[in-house]
Design a protein around this motif. Structure first.
Motif, PDB file in Angstrom:
ATOM      1  N   PHE A  62      42.438  39.814 -40.040  1.00  0.00           N
ATOM      2  CA  PHE A  62      42.350  38.870 -39.153  1.00  0.00           C
ATOM      3  C   PHE A  62      43.929  38.015 -39.500  1.00  0.00           C
ATOM      4  CE2 PHE A  62      40.290  33.928 -39.619  1.00  0.00           C
ATOM      5  CZ  PHE A  62      41.083  33.757 -38.594  1.00  0.00           C
ATOM      6  N   TYR A  63      44.786  37.976 -38.780  1.00  0.00           N
ATOM      7  CA  TYR A  63      46.064  37.535 -38.899  1.00  0.00           C
ATOM      8  C   TYR A  63      46.006  35.974 -38.245  1.00  0.00           C
ATOM      9  CZ  TYR A  63      47.999  42.164 -39.492  1.00  0.00           C
ATOM     10  OH  TYR A  63      47.971  43.203 -39.949  1.00  0.00           O
ATOM     11  N   LEU A  73      41.832  46.260 -35.723  1.00  0.00           N
ATOM     12  CA  LEU A  73      40.858  47.049 -36.285  1.00  0.00           C
ATOM     13  C   LEU A  73      40.856  48.406 -35.274  1.00  0.00           C
ATOM     14  CD1 LEU A  73      37.931  47.531 -37.326  1.00  0.00           C
ATOM     15  CD2 LEU A  73      36.957  47.109 -35.455  1.00  0.00           C
ATOM     16  N   ASP A  74      41.166  49.386 -36.572  1.00  0.00           N
ATOM     17  CA  ASP A  74      41.613  50.808 -36.133  1.00  0.00           C
ATOM     18  C   ASP A  74      42.961  50.828 -35.209  1.00  0.00           C
ATOM     19  OD1 ASP A  74      39.319  51.750 -37.955  1.00  0.00           O
ATOM     20  OD2 ASP A  74      38.136  51.648 -36.199  1.00  0.00           O
ATOM     21  N   GLY A  75      43.555  49.946 -35.458  1.00  0.00           N
ATOM     22  CA  GLY A  75      44.963  50.099 -34.484  1.00  0.00           C
ATOM     23  C   GLY A  75      44.825  49.357 -33.230  1.00  0.00           C
ATOM     24  N   GLU A  76      43.742  48.800 -32.781  1.00  0.00           N
ATOM     25  CA  GLU A  76      43.489  48.006 -31.797  1.00  0.00           C
ATOM     26  C   GLU A  76      43.516  46.667 -31.927  1.00  0.00           C
ATOM     27  OE1 GLU A  76      39.713  47.405 -28.294  1.00  0.00           O
ATOM     28  OE2 GLU A  76      39.695  49.436 -29.770  1.00  0.00           O
ATOM     29  N   ARG A  77      44.005  45.966 -30.976  1.00  0.00           N
ATOM     30  CA  ARG A  77      44.183  44.373 -31.322  1.00  0.00           C
ATOM     31  C   ARG A  77      43.401  43.717 -30.338  1.00  0.00           C
ATOM     32  NH1 ARG A  77      49.630  43.679 -33.621  1.00  0.00           N
ATOM     33  NH2 ARG A  77      49.471  44.705 -35.570  1.00  0.00           N
ATOM     34  N   ARG A  78      43.017  42.683 -30.893  1.00  0.00           N
ATOM     35  CA  ARG A  78      42.346  41.451 -29.924  1.00  0.00           C
ATOM     36  C   ARG A  78      43.192  39.997 -30.410  1.00  0.00           C
ATOM     37  NH1 ARG A  78      39.664  45.206 -28.121  1.00  0.00           N
ATOM     38  NH2 ARG A  78      37.425  45.190 -27.682  1.00  0.00           N
ATOM     39  N   GLU A  79      43.614  39.374 -29.234  1.00  0.00           N
ATOM     40  CA  GLU A  79      44.347  38.429 -29.407  1.00  0.00           C
ATOM     41  C   GLU A  79      43.462  36.940 -28.999  1.00  0.00           C
ATOM     42  OE1 GLU A  79      48.160  38.518 -27.654  1.00  0.00           O
ATOM     43  OE2 GLU A  79      49.048  39.918 -29.126  1.00  0.00           O
ATOM     44  N   GLY A  80      43.513  35.817 -29.714  1.00  0.00           N
ATOM     45  CA  GLY A  80      42.823  34.805 -29.392  1.00  0.00           C
ATOM     46  C   GLY A  80      41.341  34.770 -30.438  1.00  0.00           C
ATOM     47  N   TRP A 120      48.208  28.818 -41.185  1.00  0.00           N
ATOM     48  CA  TRP A 120      47.749  27.683 -41.761  1.00  0.00           C
ATOM     49  C   TRP A 120      47.573  26.323 -40.866  1.00  0.00           C
ATOM     50  CZ3 TRP A 120      50.587  23.232 -42.309  1.00  0.00           C
ATOM     51  CH2 TRP A 120      52.118  23.491 -41.903  1.00  0.00           C
ATOM     52  N   TRP A 121      48.630  26.205 -39.816  1.00  0.00           N
ATOM     53  CA  TRP A 121      48.774  25.127 -38.797  1.00  0.00           C
ATOM     54  C   TRP A 121      47.954  25.395 -37.598  1.00  0.00           C
ATOM     55  CZ3 TRP A 121      50.763  27.329 -34.701  1.00  0.00           C
ATOM     56  CH2 TRP A 121      51.638  28.508 -35.191  1.00  0.00           C
ATOM     57  N   CYS A 122      47.359  26.690 -37.487  1.00  0.00           N
ATOM     58  CA  CYS A 122      46.763  26.777 -36.040  1.00  0.00           C
ATOM     59  C   CYS A 122      45.363  26.490 -35.941  1.00  0.00           C
ATOM     60  CB  CYS A 122      46.831  28.589 -36.096  1.00  0.00           C
ATOM     61  SG  CYS A 122      45.805  29.307 -34.733  1.00  0.00           S
ATOM     62  N   PRO A 123      45.111  25.722 -34.806  1.00  0.00           N
ATOM     63  CA  PRO A 123      43.620  25.156 -34.837  1.00  0.00           C
ATOM     64  C   PRO A 123      42.639  26.170 -34.322  1.00  0.00           C
ATOM     65  CG  PRO A 123      45.285  23.690 -33.737  1.00  0.00           C
ATOM     66  CD  PRO A 123      45.993  25.015 -34.102  1.00  0.00           C
ATOM     67  N   ALA A 124      43.082  27.231 -33.452  1.00  0.00           N
ATOM     68  CA  ALA A 124      42.455  28.324 -33.134  1.00  0.00           C
ATOM     69  C   ALA A 124      42.156  29.273 -34.165  1.00  0.00           C
ATOM     70  CB  ALA A 124      42.948  28.985 -31.988  1.00  0.00           C
ATOM     71  N   CYS A 125      42.860  29.310 -35.337  1.00  0.00           N
ATOM     72  CA  CYS A 125      42.579  30.118 -36.523  1.00  0.00           C
ATOM     73  C   CYS A 125      41.602  29.371 -37.186  1.00  0.00           C
ATOM     74  CB  CYS A 125      43.760  30.337 -37.305  1.00  0.00           C
ATOM     75  SG  CYS A 125      45.039  31.302 -36.382  1.00  0.00           S
ATOM     76  N   PHE A 126      41.685  28.035 -37.467  1.00  0.00           N
ATOM     77  CA  PHE A 126      40.462  27.431 -38.135  1.00  0.00           C
ATOM     78  C   PHE A 126      39.461  27.391 -37.455  1.00  0.00           C
ATOM     79  CE2 PHE A 126      38.141  23.421 -38.973  1.00  0.00           C
ATOM     80  CZ  PHE A 126      37.880  23.611 -40.099  1.00  0.00           C
ATOM     81  N   HIS A 127      39.075  27.493 -36.094  1.00  0.00           N
ATOM     82  CA  HIS A 127      37.993  27.601 -35.373  1.00  0.00           C
ATOM     83  C   HIS A 127      37.400  28.994 -35.522  1.00  0.00           C
ATOM     84  CE1 HIS A 127      35.158  27.034 -32.384  1.00  0.00           C
ATOM     85  NE2 HIS A 127      35.535  28.045 -31.709  1.00  0.00           N
ATOM     86  N   PHE A 177      48.217  33.840 -32.540  1.00  0.00           N
ATOM     87  CA  PHE A 177      47.373  33.656 -33.601  1.00  0.00           C
ATOM     88  C   PHE A 177      45.821  33.068 -32.753  1.00  0.00           C
ATOM     89  CE2 PHE A 177      50.214  34.307 -36.695  1.00  0.00           C
ATOM     90  CZ  PHE A 177      51.420  33.530 -36.536  1.00  0.00           C
ATOM     91  N   PRO A 178      45.051  33.204 -33.227  1.00  0.00           N
ATOM     92  CA  PRO A 178      44.710  34.323 -34.420  1.00  0.00           C
ATOM     93  C   PRO A 178      44.821  35.789 -33.501  1.00  0.00           C
ATOM     94  CG  PRO A 178      42.390  33.360 -33.638  1.00  0.00           C
ATOM     95  CD  PRO A 178      43.671  32.541 -32.798  1.00  0.00           C
ATOM     96  N   THR A 179      44.986  36.919 -34.326  1.00  0.00           N
ATOM     97  CA  THR A 179      45.021  38.267 -33.935  1.00  0.00           C
ATOM     98  C   THR A 179      44.228  38.975 -34.777  1.00  0.00           C
ATOM     99  OG1 THR A 179      46.993  38.142 -33.037  1.00  0.00           O
ATOM    100  CG2 THR A 179      46.290  40.420 -33.603  1.00  0.00           C
ATOM    101  N   TRP A 180      43.142  39.825 -34.229  1.00  0.00           N
ATOM    102  CA  TRP A 180      42.360  40.691 -34.932  1.00  0.00           C
ATOM    103  C   TRP A 180      42.854  41.985 -34.856  1.00  0.00           C
ATOM    104  CZ3 TRP A 180      38.486  39.777 -38.247  1.00  0.00           C
ATOM    105  CH2 TRP A 180      37.811  38.302 -38.373  1.00  0.00           C
TER     106      TRP A 180
END
Length: 160
Positions: A77-78, A129-136, A81-88, A124-127
């Motif tokens: 999980f990338y 997993l096994d080289g596959e990405r999900r943003e948001g 610190w300042w990202c509201p969506a990351c905190f959520h 941000f955020p970016t997940w």
């Protein structure tokens, strides 16, 4: 030049002072919340979750199990610190599980910035997993389905 106490230009002259004061107040609020965390026995950067802040509710057994599953699968999980969506995103896991998230802080120090740059993180955020990405921000259900997490009942978690 008009007198600073007269005319309509006074608010504009005070604007830089107001902005500086607001900035200092915000920096002070961040510093005092950090000091509060330290006073409660925490550390400014000692947790595996960086500096996103603490989730506001306790974790459920399923949230904890999902985090351990994500860690085992090598998910990352990338965030920043300042990202509201990351905190959520972190807050969806509750306090205990949130601390165990496989989190990489992308904007606290140079090493983090370089790691995220080399990983080509664009949002941000970016997940990953096994080289596959999900943003948001993803829901717990979306993460469970995507990672193949099995619930206690033995089936995959349902999606929304």
């Amino acid at each position: 030049m008009p007198d600073a106490t007269l005319g309509s230009r006074q608010p504009i002259r005070l604007l830089p002072l107001v902005l500086i004061s607001l900035s200092l107040a915000l920096v002070g609020a961040v510093g005092s919340s950090r000091n509060l965390a330290l006073a409660r026995g925490g550390s400014p950067s000692g947790s595996s979750s960086g500096s996103l802040g603490e989730a506001v509710s306790p974790s459920t057994t399923e949230q904890k199990a999902l985090v351990e599953h994500l860690r085992t699968r090598g998910a990352i999980f990338y965030g920043a610190w300042w990202c509201p969506a990351c905190f959520h995103q972190k807050n969806q896991f509750g306090t205990e599980a949130g601390r165990r998230l496989p989190y990489v802080e992308c904007d606290k120090d140079q090493a983090g910035r370089e790691r995220c740059q080399s990983a080509k993180i664009r949002a941000f955020p970016t997940w990953d997993l096994d080289g596959e990405r999900r943003e948001g921000t993803l829901t717990i259900e979306e993460l469970a389905v995507w990672s193949g997490f099995k619930t206690k009942a033995g089936g995959s978690s349902s999606s929304r």
